[in-house]
Design an enzyme around this catalytic site. Sequence first.
Site: not given
Ligand code: NCD
Length: 312
Positions: A59-60, A137
Site C-alpha cells: 500500500r505505502t 510512520h
Molecule cells: C503498516 C506498516 O507497514 O507499518 N502498514 C502500512 O504501512 N499500510 C502496518 C503493518 O505492517 O501492519
Amino acid sequence: MKTLSVSHLLGIKYLKPEDLHLIFETATHFKEVINRPIKKVPSLRDITIANLFFENSTRTKLSFELAEKRLSADVLNFSAAQSSVKKGETLVDTVNNILAMKVDMVVMRHPHPGAAHFLSQHVKSCIINAGDGTHEHPSQALLDAFSLQEKFGDLGGRRIAIVGDILHSRVALSNIYALKMLGAEVRLCAPKSLLPKHIESLGVSVSTDLMEVLNWCDAANMLRVQNERMELSYFPTTREYSQNFGLTGERLKKLRKEIVVLHPGPINRGVEITSEVADSDQAIILDQVENGVAIRMAIIYLLASKLNIPLK
Ligand code: NCD
C-alpha cells in the site's frame, strides 16, 4: 502561501498542529482532484522523486508512487532486494549516488528506527519517512486522522482506541502523536507483553480488556501483530490472541452504539479482525487507502514548495 514548519517529514513528533491542519486542507483539495475524470495536476513537473524501499510494502509504496504521478513528478523506484545494498554499500553512499542523478526528494522505508532522521542529517535532499522500523510512520497516521476527521469533524474530545501490537507498531506511535495533537483521547489495548513500558507518559490510557475499550471508544484502529519483528513469543497462540483481542461481529453487536473501525493493512483476517467486520459498513479501511493518496500528494506538494524549484 502557508507553509509547513519542517522541511522533511521524519515523524509526527516534529510537527505542529498547524502543520496537520495545513496537510488536511491541502489533501481535501487533492482528494477532489483525484476524483475528477482527469486525475492529474502539473504541479511537480520539474521535480524528481526517488522511492527507496529497504523493507517490504504494498500500500505505502503504491500510494506514494501514485501520489507522485498524480502531481506529474518524475519517479524513480528502488527496492533493496535488487540493489547494491546486498553488496555492502552503506545507506549514505546509496542515497548520495541516487542524488548525484539530480533527485530532489527521497521517500524512504527502512527497517531501522531513526534511519530517515539519520539520512536527513547526512545527505542534501528532502526526506519523507515512509516507515522506520518500529519507530514512526507519519503518512499513515496523517491519513488515519484525516479519515477520522471526515467521519467525525473536529477530533477534539473524540475517543480513539488503538488495539493490538503497540510494542512493535510504528503506526501506533505516529497515531498517538497525531491524535493527541488534534485533541483526541487515546486508549491503547493489548496484552501486557505488547504494551511498551511507560507508554502512559505520552498522555494515553491503557487497558487489557477489549470490551471495556470498545464500550469507551468512538473508533478503534486495529493493528496487525508484527510477527516479522518478534524474536520472542509474546503470547501463547494466535488463537488465544484473537479470542482476547480480535474484533468480531459478535463483540460489535454487544455494544450499545456503532463505532468506526480502522485498519492500516495488511489485514490478517481472523486474527486481529474477522472478515465480517473488515468488510462491514463500519470499517473505513478502503477510505483510508483512498485518502492515503490525497494525503501523500499534500505532503509531497507542501514539502516541494519549500525547495527552490518553482511549482507549476
Ligand atoms: C503498516 C506498516 O507497514 O507499518 N502498514 C502500512 O504501512 N499500510 C502496518 C503493518 O505492517 O501492519
